[in-house]
Design an enzyme around this catalytic site. Structure first.
Site, PDB file in Angstrom:
ATOM      1  N   CYS A  95     -53.363   6.283  24.580  1.00 30.60           N
ATOM      2  CA  CYS A  95     -53.182   4.831  24.673  1.00 30.60           C
ATOM      3  C   CYS A  95     -53.351   4.265  23.259  1.00 30.60           C
ATOM      4  O   CYS A  95     -54.418   4.386  22.669  1.00 30.60           O
ATOM      5  CB  CYS A  95     -54.259   4.304  25.627  1.00 30.60           C
ATOM      6  SG  CYS A  95     -54.303   2.524  25.758  1.00 30.60           S
ATOM      7  N   CYS A 148     -55.818 -13.730  27.028  1.00 26.52           N
ATOM      8  CA  CYS A 148     -56.050 -13.566  28.467  1.00 26.52           C
ATOM      9  C   CYS A 148     -57.556 -13.612  28.717  1.00 26.52           C
ATOM     10  O   CYS A 148     -58.340 -13.019  27.977  1.00 26.52           O
ATOM     11  CB  CYS A 148     -55.463 -12.251  28.964  1.00 26.52           C
ATOM     12  SG  CYS A 148     -53.690 -12.160  28.671  1.00 26.52           S
ATOM     13  N   CYS A 190     -55.579  -9.648  19.444  1.00 23.80           N
ATOM     14  CA  CYS A 190     -54.415 -10.116  20.197  1.00 23.80           C
ATOM     15  C   CYS A 190     -54.479 -11.632  20.275  1.00 23.80           C
ATOM     16  O   CYS A 190     -55.550 -12.207  20.448  1.00 23.80           O
ATOM     17  CB  CYS A 190     -54.411  -9.531  21.606  1.00 23.80           C
ATOM     18  SG  CYS A 190     -52.994 -10.064  22.592  1.00 23.80           S
ATOM     19  N   CYS A 203     -59.875 -10.303  29.199  1.00 24.48           N
ATOM     20  CA  CYS A 203     -59.654  -9.175  28.289  1.00 24.48           C
ATOM     21  C   CYS A 203     -60.485  -9.327  27.023  1.00 24.48           C
ATOM     22  O   CYS A 203     -60.394 -10.342  26.332  1.00 24.48           O
ATOM     23  CB  CYS A 203     -58.164  -9.113  27.951  1.00 24.48           C
ATOM     24  SG  CYS A 203     -57.747  -7.899  26.685  1.00 24.48           S
ATOM     25  N   GLU A 228     -58.690   0.922  17.956  1.00 22.55           N
ATOM     26  CA  GLU A 228     -59.098   2.011  18.835  1.00 22.55           C
ATOM     27  C   GLU A 228     -57.895   2.621  19.540  1.00 22.55           C
ATOM     28  O   GLU A 228     -56.921   1.930  19.848  1.00 22.55           O
ATOM     29  CB  GLU A 228     -60.099   1.491  19.869  1.00 22.55           C
ATOM     30  CG  GLU A 228     -61.433   1.155  19.230  1.00 22.55           C
ATOM     31  CD  GLU A 228     -62.413   0.493  20.188  1.00 22.55           C
ATOM     32  OE1 GLU A 228     -63.573   0.906  20.192  1.00 22.55           O
ATOM     33  OE2 GLU A 228     -62.034  -0.434  20.907  1.00 22.55           O
TER      34      GLU A 228
HETATM   35  N1  SAH Z   1     -51.076  -6.650  25.766  1.00 25.15           N
HETATM   36  C1  SAH Z   1     -50.509  -5.727  26.680  1.00 25.15           C
HETATM   37  C2  SAH Z   1     -51.067  -4.328  26.566  1.00 25.15           C
HETATM   38  C3  SAH Z   1     -52.568  -4.171  26.398  1.00 25.15           C
HETATM   39  S1  SAH Z   1     -53.603  -4.645  27.723  1.00 25.15           S
HETATM   40  C4  SAH Z   1     -50.629  -6.230  28.102  1.00 25.15           C
HETATM   41  O1  SAH Z   1     -51.357  -7.189  28.329  1.00 25.15           O
HETATM   42  O2  SAH Z   1     -49.966  -5.674  28.959  1.00 25.15           O
HETATM   43  C5  SAH Z   1     -53.444  -3.284  28.858  1.00 25.15           C
HETATM   44  C6  SAH Z   1     -53.810  -3.645  30.302  1.00 25.15           C
HETATM   45  O3  SAH Z   1     -55.208  -3.895  30.454  1.00 25.15           O
HETATM   46  C7  SAH Z   1     -53.116  -4.911  30.832  1.00 25.15           C
HETATM   47  O4  SAH Z   1     -52.455  -4.629  32.027  1.00 25.15           O
HETATM   48  C8  SAH Z   1     -54.259  -5.867  31.102  1.00 25.15           C
HETATM   49  O5  SAH Z   1     -53.949  -6.728  32.179  1.00 25.15           O
HETATM   50  C9  SAH Z   1     -55.391  -4.923  31.410  1.00 25.15           C
HETATM   51  N2  SAH Z   1     -56.730  -5.484  31.213  1.00 25.15           N
HETATM   52  C10 SAH Z   1     -57.126  -6.344  30.251  1.00 25.15           C
HETATM   53  N3  SAH Z   1     -58.454  -6.604  30.388  1.00 25.15           N
HETATM   54  C11 SAH Z   1     -58.890  -5.883  31.451  1.00 25.15           C
HETATM   55  C12 SAH Z   1     -60.173  -5.698  32.065  1.00 25.15           C
HETATM   56  N4  SAH Z   1     -61.252  -6.293  31.586  1.00 25.15           N
HETATM   57  N5  SAH Z   1     -60.243  -4.886  33.130  1.00 25.15           N
HETATM   58  C13 SAH Z   1     -59.153  -4.225  33.590  1.00 25.15           C
HETATM   59  N6  SAH Z   1     -57.937  -4.335  33.034  1.00 25.15           N
HETATM   60  C14 SAH Z   1     -57.807  -5.166  31.967  1.00 25.15           C
HETATM   61 FE1  SF4 Z   2     -53.597  -9.408  24.734  1.00 18.79          FE
HETATM   62 FE2  SF4 Z   2     -53.731 -10.279  27.246  1.00 18.79          FE
HETATM   63 FE3  SF4 Z   2     -52.887  -7.774  26.737  1.00 18.79          FE
HETATM   64 FE4  SF4 Z   2     -55.482  -8.456  26.368  1.00 18.79          FE
HETATM   65  S1  SF4 Z   2     -54.365  -8.397  28.310  1.00 18.79           S
HETATM   66  S2  SF4 Z   2     -54.216  -7.277  24.967  1.00 18.79           S
HETATM   67  S3  SF4 Z   2     -55.269 -10.596  25.633  1.00 18.79           S
HETATM   68  S4  SF4 Z   2     -51.900  -9.715  26.132  1.00 18.79           S
END
Ligand code: SAH
Ligand code: SF4
Length: 352
Positions: free
Chosen positions: A103, A114, A110, A117, A90
């Site tokens: 974006c 986390c 991934c 996420c 996406e």
């Molecule tokens: N992997 C990279 C980039 C993709 S995630 C990273 O983690 O930075 C992009 C952003 O979305 C990150 O800052 C992450 O902390 C945030 N994020 C992930 N899940 C989320 C959620 N459920 N609500 C709000 N932000 C979220």
């Molecule tokens: Fe991957 Fe964590 Fe970024 Fe989600 S927030 S895309 S799990 S690194």
């Protein structure tokens, strides 16, 4: 069959030479693919019919297949694309005042796991190739023409630093051929420290964003497993050593999770942790999805957290959760694979 879009400029030059064609033919192909969004060899109008026909015997131009396009009330749009092997990714287009930010995804899924996420719950399916990253930009540019993408953030599916070689090549093509400046590109990472140290050389002058999301190792270990290998101190040391261009700052993303990382003490610790780093903070109230363990704090708590930061002289913005009702907001991307997503995520009715 050779996919012209998948070739680096050097490989394209070799390919053109192997056909005994003059080298300007490679430049014409590059122009057509990246600036005119050619979807097939027939679109390379500089080539005669005969040459196009001949080239089509050996080569083609691939295209991400648009499966779905959804638009949220706030103007955010989500594009679901199918890759050649049937997997899906996406990309999200976010209008904001004078910007139009795309974006992009860097991986299918991934591996970082986390806990807050949705992409993390999928695990890693595979890395994207450079051309699959760039093609998100090309396809969306073509779809929205005459509007233009002004900024790019690597905040879609995946951890860009776990796919650094392909991401760096994609950045090279986006800056040189699509002609979007590095200053308008931001790469977001959960903090893969050794790769972060390599980044200035691999991809000079792009902006970086660090998903910090906690102020103690105890909490960060729990919600972001990467922290067990590269704890907060190591991560922030790498940030301090990062060669920033003049007047540039590192963005720190901080997902606010109710009762987990949103206390006054967290805000005060955050101020101390970021001392000495040219930084700005993006507070992202948690975006819910079906099956999520966490909740978004109340508006009052969010504002209080922000105030502690701004009172201490920090720049801290609350990021609107754009596109939440189409599951296009941060952390809600999971391609087509997620059964979790067949119900829309609840849309909060708060102020942000
Ligand atoms: N992997 C990279 C980039 C993709 S995630 C990273 O983690 O930075 C992009 C952003 O979305 C990150 O800052 C992450 O902390 C945030 N994020 C992930 N899940 C989320 C959620 N459920 N609500 C709000 N932000 C979220
Ligand atoms: Fe991957 Fe964590 Fe970024 Fe989600 S927030 S895309 S799990 S690194």
């Amino acid at each position: 069959m050779v996919n012209l879009k998948a070739l680096s400029p050097e490989e394209l030059k070799e390919f053109i030479e192997s056909l005994s064609l003059p080298s300007y033919r490679a430049r014409q192909i590059i122009h057509r693919i990246y600036e005119k969004w050619a979807t097939s060899i027939d679109d390379i109008k500089e080539f005669s019919w005969g040459l196009r026909h001949e080239l089509s015997q050996y080569a083609y131009i691939s295209n991400l297949k648009l499966l779905q396009r959804e638009r949220a009330a706030d103007g955010t749009e989500k594009f679901l694309f199918e890759l050649e092997d049937g997997l899906t990714i996406e990309s999200v287009l976010i209008p904001d005042e004078d910007r139009l930010t795309l974006c992009v995804s860097s991986q299918v899924g991934c591996a970082m796991g986390c806990d807050f996420c949705l992409t993390g719950t999928m695990g890693l399916k595979r890395n994207l190739r450079a051309f699959e990253i760039v093609d998100q930009v090309i396809q969306v540019s073509k779809i929205i023409n005459p509007e233009r993408i002004t900024n790019i953030v690597f905040m879609g599916m995946g951890e860009p630093l776990n796919n650094l070689t392909e991401v760096a090549e994609a950045l090279r093509r986006i800056t040189q051929f699509v002609k979007i400046s590095r200053r308008r590109i931001t790469l977001s990472t959960c903090g893969v420290v050794p790769k972060l140290l390599q980044l200035p050389e691999a991809a000079p002058a792009v902006n970086i964003a660090i998903s910090l999301n906690a102020t103690t190792d105890e909490v960060r270990d729990r919600i972001m497993p990467v922290n067990r290998r590269y704890p907060i101190r190591k991560l922030l040391d790498a940030c301090r050593a990062y060669p920033l261009e003049p007047r540039r700052r590192i963005t720190f993303e901080y997902v606010l999770l109710k009762g987990i990382n949103d206390s006054d003490a967290d805000a005060r610790r955050l101020v101390r942790l970021l001392g000495g780093i040219p930084s700005k903070i993006n507070l992202i109230p948690f975006n819910p999805y079906r099956g999520a363990k966490y909740q978004r704090p109340d508006d009052e708590r969010i504002l209080r957290f922000q105030k502690i930061l701004t009172d201490a002289g920090m720049t801290a913005l609350i990021r609107k959760s754009k596109g939440a009702e189409i599951s296009g907001a941060c952390g809600q991307l999971a391609g087509r694979c997620s059964d979790l997503k067949d119900e829309p995520a609840p849309v909060h009715s708060g102020r942000f």
